[in-house]
Design a protein around this motif. Structure first.
Motif, PDB file in Angstrom:
ATOM      1  N   TYR A  55      32.231   2.540  56.815  1.00  0.00           N
ATOM      2  CA  TYR A  55      33.543   2.897  56.102  1.00  0.00           C
ATOM      3  C   TYR A  55      34.384   1.814  56.137  1.00  0.00           C
ATOM      4  CZ  TYR A  55      31.062   6.919  54.741  1.00  0.00           C
ATOM      5  OH  TYR A  55      29.685   7.827  54.373  1.00  0.00           O
ATOM      6  N   ARG A 108      27.100  15.198  51.806  1.00  0.00           N
ATOM      7  CA  ARG A 108      27.290  14.913  53.429  1.00  0.00           C
ATOM      8  C   ARG A 108      28.709  15.197  53.375  1.00  0.00           C
ATOM      9  NH1 ARG A 108      24.679   9.252  52.441  1.00  0.00           N
ATOM     10  NH2 ARG A 108      23.865  10.663  51.334  1.00  0.00           N
ATOM     11  N   ASN A 111      33.688  12.173  53.010  1.00  0.00           N
ATOM     12  CA  ASN A 111      33.707  11.251  53.826  1.00  0.00           C
ATOM     13  C   ASN A 111      34.395  10.166  53.380  1.00  0.00           C
ATOM     14  OD1 ASN A 111      32.281   9.786  51.747  1.00  0.00           O
ATOM     15  ND2 ASN A 111      30.270   9.802  52.545  1.00  0.00           N
ATOM     16  N   ASP A 132      36.362  19.328  50.030  1.00  0.00           N
ATOM     17  CA  ASP A 132      35.532  19.123  51.063  1.00  0.00           C
ATOM     18  C   ASP A 132      34.665  20.322  51.279  1.00  0.00           C
ATOM     19  OD1 ASP A 132      33.946  18.615  53.393  1.00  0.00           O
ATOM     20  OD2 ASP A 132      35.575  18.281  54.726  1.00  0.00           O
ATOM     21  N   TYR A 140      34.146  17.877  56.982  1.00  0.00           N
ATOM     22  CA  TYR A 140      33.428  17.028  57.314  1.00  0.00           C
ATOM     23  C   TYR A 140      33.555  16.378  58.763  1.00  0.00           C
ATOM     24  CZ  TYR A 140      32.005  11.898  57.338  1.00  0.00           C
ATOM     25  OH  TYR A 140      31.234  10.487  57.419  1.00  0.00           O
ATOM     26  N   ASP A 144      28.034  10.896  58.861  1.00  0.00           N
ATOM     27  CA  ASP A 144      27.238  11.384  57.767  1.00  0.00           C
ATOM     28  C   ASP A 144      26.120  12.331  57.993  1.00  0.00           C
ATOM     29  OD1 ASP A 144      29.217  10.255  56.053  1.00  0.00           O
ATOM     30  OD2 ASP A 144      27.789   8.929  55.002  1.00  0.00           O
TER      31      ASP A 144
END
Length: 296
Positions: A55, A108, A111, A132, A140, A144
């Protein structure tokens, strides 16, 4: 964004990653499969490093960019988990009510990639909310793989209703113009298809990126124009497309569909090696133009 240089990753590795990311194989099977593809300098470790999200490489708009204001916002979700929370981003200067975009994450949680997409919309003059889905179970987790496990364990009907509630909340945002676009990626693309078919009064435009097709019996209820984005190499999602398109045509719905040459599932996600820069940028330009056409 420039991804780190790696030996060419074989297509089978991307297939394994997609199977792992979508829960069709476990981590052990994923690593074992990569091991079978290892040859010479192309080691399992190198392939794993290339395939898994990074990321830090993906951020296009900083969280402290002076042209945007970001915050977290709760919303009521009576048919879901009771309360939801999302990452809300607006332009720093709002001279008039702004168009609204709900950004729905993958399988997931919220993110950094999805948060960055929300910031990108704010830079283009939209008010964006990225819920989220993992908020009811702690949010989160910063990872992931763990996020995927958490999302899979949730009540899926309640989870979907949390996104419906987020759409309803955003549509009535005090700074918005009342026109709502919904966009989602992977799992989120499937939720976009659910919203436009099952809550057709909420969205004014929808853009599902490589999302599962909706209940085809409900396609007749769609009111919003759609821009459907797919990658040529995404066999699972593309396998659903012919029947979905037939239903859209039969019901005389307003839609356009793009299948990007050589692109894989997840081609817009610029945190992994699946990212296809030219196709992602084209899909993004088309999305912005489409939302401006229908929401401004």
């Amino acid at each position: 964004m420039t991804m780190p240089a790696h030996p060419k990753i074989p297509e089978q590795a991307f297939t394994l990653y997609d199977q792992f990311a979508h829960g069709r194989i476990d981590r052990r099977s994923f690593i074992t499969g990569l091991g079978k593809l290892s040859v010479g300098a192309l080691t399992t470790s190198i392939m794993l490093d290339a395939l898994m999200p990074n990321y830090a490489l993906a951020e296009q708009v900083s969280f402290n960019d002076p042209e945007i204001i970001a915050s977290y916002q709760e919303f009521d979700s009576p048919k879901g988990h009771g309360k939801g929370r999302g990452y809300r981003v607006e332009p720093a200067k709002l001279d008039q009510p702004a168009p609204l975009v709900l950004v729905i994450h993958e399988n997931r949680g919220l993110n950094p990639y999805i948060k960055d997409v929300a910031r990108r919309f704010a830079k283009q003059g939209f008010i964006a909310l990225a819920p989220d889905g993992l908020y009811p179970v702690g949010g989160y987790p910063g990872n992931d793989e763990k996020g995927k496990e958490m999302q899979r364990s949730m009540d899926q009907a309640k989870l979907a209703n949390d996104f419906f509630a987020a759409a309803k909340s955003l549509k009535s945002d005090a700074k918005g113009n009342g026109k709502l676009g919904v966009i989602g990626f992977c799992y989120g693309g499937g939720i976009v298809n659910k919203i436009v078919t099952e809550a057709p009064d909420l969205p004014d435009a929808g853009v599902p990126f490589y999302g599962a097709a909706p209940d085809l019996d409900k396609v007749k209820d769609i009111q919003a124009p759609l821009m459907i984005q797919m990658g040529e190499l995404d066999e699972w999602v593309n396998g659903m497309w012919p029947d979905y398109e037939t239903a859209l045509k039969t019901a005389n719905k307003d839609y356009q569909a793009f299948i990007y040459s050589g692109a894989r599932h997840g081609f817009h996600n610029d945190s992994t090696a699946r990212y296809d820069k030219s196709n992602a940028e084209l899909a993004w330009q088309r999305t912005i133009s489409f939302f401006r056409q229908h929401l401004v």
